[in-house]
Design a protein around this motif. Structure first.
Motif, mmCIF file in Angstrom:
data_model
loop_
_atom_site.group_PDB
_atom_site.id
_atom_site.type_symbol
_atom_site.label_atom_id
_atom_site.label_comp_id
_atom_site.label_asym_id
_atom_site.label_seq_id
_atom_site.Cartn_x
_atom_site.Cartn_y
_atom_site.Cartn_z
ATOM 1 N N GLN A 144 -30.574 -7.758 -13.084
ATOM 2 C CA GLN A 144 -29.820 -6.555 -13.447
ATOM 3 C C GLN A 144 -30.315 -5.342 -12.663
ATOM 4 O O GLN A 144 -29.525 -4.524 -12.186
ATOM 5 N N THR A 145 -31.626 -5.239 -12.540
ATOM 6 C CA THR A 145 -32.207 -4.124 -11.780
ATOM 7 C C THR A 145 -31.826 -4.197 -10.312
ATOM 8 O O THR A 145 -31.504 -3.179 -9.685
ATOM 9 N N ALA A 146 -31.869 -5.401 -9.747
ATOM 10 C CA ALA A 146 -31.499 -5.581 -8.343
ATOM 11 C C ALA A 146 -30.065 -5.121 -8.088
ATOM 12 O O ALA A 146 -29.783 -4.417 -7.105
ATOM 13 N N GLN A 147 -29.147 -5.510 -8.966
ATOM 14 C CA GLN A 147 -27.755 -5.095 -8.803
ATOM 15 C C GLN A 147 -27.604 -3.590 -8.932
ATOM 16 O O GLN A 147 -26.851 -2.962 -8.193
ATOM 17 N N LYS A 148 -28.342 -2.998 -9.868
ATOM 18 C CA LYS A 148 -28.287 -1.555 -10.068
ATOM 19 C C LYS A 148 -28.777 -0.797 -8.844
ATOM 20 O O LYS A 148 -28.259 0.270 -8.489
ATOM 21 N N LEU A 149 -29.772 -1.359 -8.155
ATOM 22 C CA LEU A 149 -30.331 -0.708 -6.973
ATOM 23 C C LEU A 149 -29.498 -0.961 -5.718
ATOM 24 O O LEU A 149 -29.757 -0.365 -4.671
ATOM 25 N N GLY A 150 -28.519 -1.859 -5.803
ATOM 26 C CA GLY A 150 -27.697 -2.172 -4.640
ATOM 27 C C GLY A 150 -28.244 -3.317 -3.803
ATOM 28 O O GLY A 150 -27.852 -3.485 -2.646
ATOM 29 N N MET A 151 -29.134 -4.130 -4.391
ATOM 30 C CA MET A 151 -29.698 -5.285 -3.689
ATOM 31 C C MET A 151 -28.727 -6.451 -3.845
ATOM 32 O O MET A 151 -28.966 -7.409 -4.592
ATOM 33 N N THR A 152 -27.633 -6.406 -3.105
ATOM 34 C CA THR A 152 -26.532 -7.341 -3.300
ATOM 35 C C THR A 152 -26.811 -8.752 -2.805
ATOM 36 O O THR A 152 -26.069 -9.680 -3.128
ATOM 37 N N GLN A 153 -27.860 -8.930 -2.018
ATOM 38 C CA GLN A 153 -28.178 -10.260 -1.496
ATOM 39 C C GLN A 153 -29.324 -10.933 -2.255
ATOM 40 O O GLN A 153 -29.807 -11.982 -1.830
ATOM 41 N N THR A 154 -29.744 -10.346 -3.351
ATOM 42 C CA THR A 154 -30.942 -10.814 -4.046
ATOM 43 C C THR A 154 -30.616 -11.473 -5.376
ATOM 44 O O THR A 154 -29.761 -10.999 -6.125
ATOM 45 N N SER A 155 -31.307 -12.580 -5.652
ATOM 46 C CA SER A 155 -31.267 -13.199 -6.982
ATOM 47 C C SER A 155 -32.652 -13.738 -7.294
ATOM 48 O O SER A 155 -33.359 -14.210 -6.406
ATOM 49 N N TYR A 156 -33.045 -13.638 -8.558
ATOM 50 C CA TYR A 156 -34.375 -14.063 -8.995
ATOM 51 C C TYR A 156 -34.274 -15.165 -10.043
ATOM 52 O O TYR A 156 -33.377 -15.168 -10.888
ATOM 53 N N VAL A 157 -35.225 -16.084 -9.973
ATOM 54 C CA VAL A 157 -35.331 -17.170 -10.942
ATOM 55 C C VAL A 157 -36.664 -17.097 -11.681
ATOM 56 O O VAL A 157 -36.772 -17.496 -12.825
ATOM 57 N N ASN A 158 -37.684 -16.568 -11.015
ATOM 58 C CA ASN A 158 -39.003 -16.425 -11.637
ATOM 59 C C ASN A 158 -39.648 -15.122 -11.172
ATOM 60 O O ASN A 158 -39.175 -14.503 -10.221
ATOM 61 N N PRO A 159 -40.732 -14.700 -11.841
ATOM 62 C CA PRO A 159 -41.327 -13.395 -11.514
ATOM 63 C C PRO A 159 -42.406 -13.424 -10.442
ATOM 64 O O PRO A 159 -42.952 -12.372 -10.097
ATOM 65 N N ASN A 160 -42.740 -14.616 -9.904
ATOM 66 C CA ASN A 160 -43.850 -14.680 -8.958
ATOM 67 C C ASN A 160 -43.481 -15.171 -7.566
ATOM 68 O O ASN A 160 -44.292 -15.084 -6.642
ATOM 69 N N GLY A 161 -42.285 -15.725 -7.390
ATOM 70 C CA GLY A 161 -41.857 -16.141 -6.063
ATOM 71 C C GLY A 161 -42.214 -17.558 -5.683
ATOM 72 O O GLY A 161 -41.978 -17.967 -4.543
ATOM 73 N N LEU A 162 -42.780 -18.327 -6.617
ATOM 74 C CA LEU A 162 -43.025 -19.734 -6.329
ATOM 75 C C LEU A 162 -41.693 -20.425 -6.057
ATOM 76 O O LEU A 162 -40.650 -19.998 -6.567
ATOM 77 N N PRO A 163 -41.683 -21.483 -5.239
ATOM 78 C CA PRO A 163 -40.419 -22.099 -4.811
ATOM 79 C C PRO A 163 -39.497 -22.429 -5.977
ATOM 80 O O PRO A 163 -39.915 -23.030 -6.971
ATOM 81 N N ALA A 164 -38.242 -21.993 -5.866
ATOM 82 C CA ALA A 164 -37.233 -22.255 -6.886
ATOM 83 C C ALA A 164 -35.857 -22.068 -6.278
ATOM 84 O O ALA A 164 -35.648 -21.149 -5.477
ATOM 85 N N ASP A 165 -34.930 -22.940 -6.645
ATOM 86 C CA ASP A 165 -33.560 -22.798 -6.164
ATOM 87 C C ASP A 165 -32.984 -21.478 -6.665
ATOM 88 O O ASP A 165 -33.113 -21.137 -7.840
ATOM 89 N N GLY A 166 -32.349 -20.735 -5.783
ATOM 90 C CA GLY A 166 -31.709 -19.496 -6.184
ATOM 91 C C GLY A 166 -32.572 -18.255 -6.046
ATOM 92 O O GLY A 166 -32.107 -17.158 -6.342
#
Length: 480
Positions: A144-166
């Protein structure tokens, strides 16, 4: 005839200018990379290469984790002193991590410092669960924060960046996030440029090699997984001007820092040849590319290259594939064209190869916020938990001297070694516990307890085996 020669000269001059311009705008790369440098205040793009190409973020994900957490603090939903508890899910995260056992408590303040400097994956989950209730709940807040900031190419699945689809971002979106941190959280910005932290006996330098080495460096975060290559979001301020540089997919930890330093240096130079560069507009207006992120797994971790012990840099990996060699090539191209147009500066590869400027590590610890003598006591307690086997052996022998006269002779022999195993659970509870093979036998506290039931010995062995893989990986990871 004269006009023909004049035309040839003009064409030759145009070709020279074009080649020289390309040398600056598109430095030679050995594999897929994305670069971007922007002005922090205006968002003006000074240089961009694959800036809107989707990329795996790795641990630069933690910048969004920090942003969402600090926004929650600013809105009064929690404070830096709020105590959070390490859950089994947090404790199970892969290294790099602090390695605290479930039930350990840590403040938001200390968790943020451990996450951003140590790149601790377990602390990222602790914060996520504390703010969002769960990884999924917090990931929704991140998106939600990413979309609000205009980060249109970003999606998160976890908070640390370990490998994950998406789990995807781009250099463009990361620059937008870095600008948001500077703009929205100026009172918390010190979190992104702490040179080092000390937990107990262990000092960890910031993985961002620019901090303490590149003049004016003041942010942000590094990251690495095999699929992404070596990533870095960096910033620096000079003469009141702040620039943000993003490097994705570099071949080593050294190279990502060198690339960032090159971008920043060219941005600060702002020489008279800047008119040759086409106007790239602002970072928000860069047009996203619809594609799949490049997967650099084979190049980063295949063949003769060894997979790092964590999601951060490892010198033995960085040295394979000739990171500094590539740096020299692109540096010389820039030097050839820009020589004499800006004040001389040491090559980035040389500047970043040295030790960082001396600084006092920021102390982090477990438990509630403490000051004065209480803080010293907390530091001592954490240090005691990290004591090496040799230290534990000495303490045990000193403590046993008074009872030696009442015990059997040679209490520190084979039987004492057995008894030492029965006390081992006290050490394996902590992140720096050594494998059993490294533990030196200590004097027996109670020789008469030697015939204890074998089951009492079996329990610590299983505990040790659970802690061993994480401890070995953590110990193998350098402070880079």
């Amino acid at each position: 005839m004269h006009s023909f020669r004049l035309m040839l000269r003009k064409i030759s001059l145009s070709l020279i200018i074009l080649i020289a311009t390309l040398a600056i705008l598109t430095p030679r790369v050995a594999h897929a990379e994305a670069w971007l440098v922007v002005e922090a205040d205006s968002g003006k793009v000074l240089e961009a290469t694959n800036a809107t190409y989707p990329w795996y973020p790795a641990s630069v994900t933690k910048l969004m984790t920090a942003y969402v957490t600090l926004k929650a603090i600013k809105e009064g939903r929690l404070s830096l002193d709020t105590l959070l508890t390490v859950s089994p899910v947090a404790a199970s995260q892969s290294p790099a991590k602090m390695g605290f056992k479930p039930g350990t408590q840590v403040t938001v303040d200390n968790a943020l410092k451990m996450m951003l400097v140590r790149s601790a994956n377990d602390m990222a989950v602790v914060l996520a669960e504390g703010v969002g209730g769960s990884i999924d709940g917090f990931s929704a807040q991140m998106n939600q924060t990413a979309q609000k900031l205009g980060m249109t190419q970003t999606s998160y699945v976890n908070p640390n960046g370990l490998p994950a689809d998406g789990q995807i971002t781009s250099a463009r979106d990361l620059a937008i996030l870095a600008r948001a941190i500077i703009r929205d959280l100026p009172e918390f910005e010190y979190f992104v440029h702490i040179p080092s932290i000390r937990f107990g006996r262990r000092v960890t330098q910031n993985f961002n090699k620019l901090i303490g080495r590149y003049p004016g460096a003041d942010g942000f975060k590094t990251g690495f997984i095999c699929a992404s290559g070596y990533n870095l979001v960096a910033s620096a301020t000079r003469n009141g001007k702040r620039l943000i540089a993003v490097v994705l997919g570099a071949s080593s930890g050294q190279m990502r820092a060198v690339r960032a330093a090159q971008l920043l240096e060219r941005g600060f130079a702002n020489n008279s040849l800047s008119w040759l560069r086409p106007s790239l507009g602002t970072v928000d207006n860069l047009v996203p590319i619809d594609a799949s992120p490049p997967n650099l797994r084979d190049e980063m971790c295949g063949g003769k290259r060894h997979k790092p012990a964590s999601d951060e840099d490892e010198d033995t990996v960085a040295s394979n594939g000739g990171g500094t060699g590539s740096a020299s090539g692109s540096e010389s191209a820039v030097t050839f064209f820009a020589a004499g147009l800006q004040p001389p500066m040491a090559k980035p590869s040389e500047l970043l190869a040295g030790a960082p400027a001396p600084s006092e590590p920021i102390v982090v610890y477990t438990g509630p916020t403490r000051t004065g003598s209480a803080l010293i006591a907390a530091e001592t307690a954490d240090a005691d938990k990290q004591a090496t086997p040799r230290h534990r052996g000495k303490k045990a022998r000193l403590a046993d001297k008074k009872s030696d006269s009442a015990s059997e002779p040679k209490a520190d022999g084979k039987d004492a070694g057995k008894d030492a195993k029965s006390t081992e659970p006290k050490s394996v509870k902590h992140a720096n516990a050594k494998p059993d093979s490294a533990v030196k036998p200590a004097a027996a506290d109670k020789p008469v307890a030697k015939p204890a039931k074998p089951k009492a010995v079996a329990k610590p062995k299983s505990t040790t085996s659970e802690a061993k893989p994480a401890d070995q990986k953590t110990a193998a990871e350098p402070h880079t």
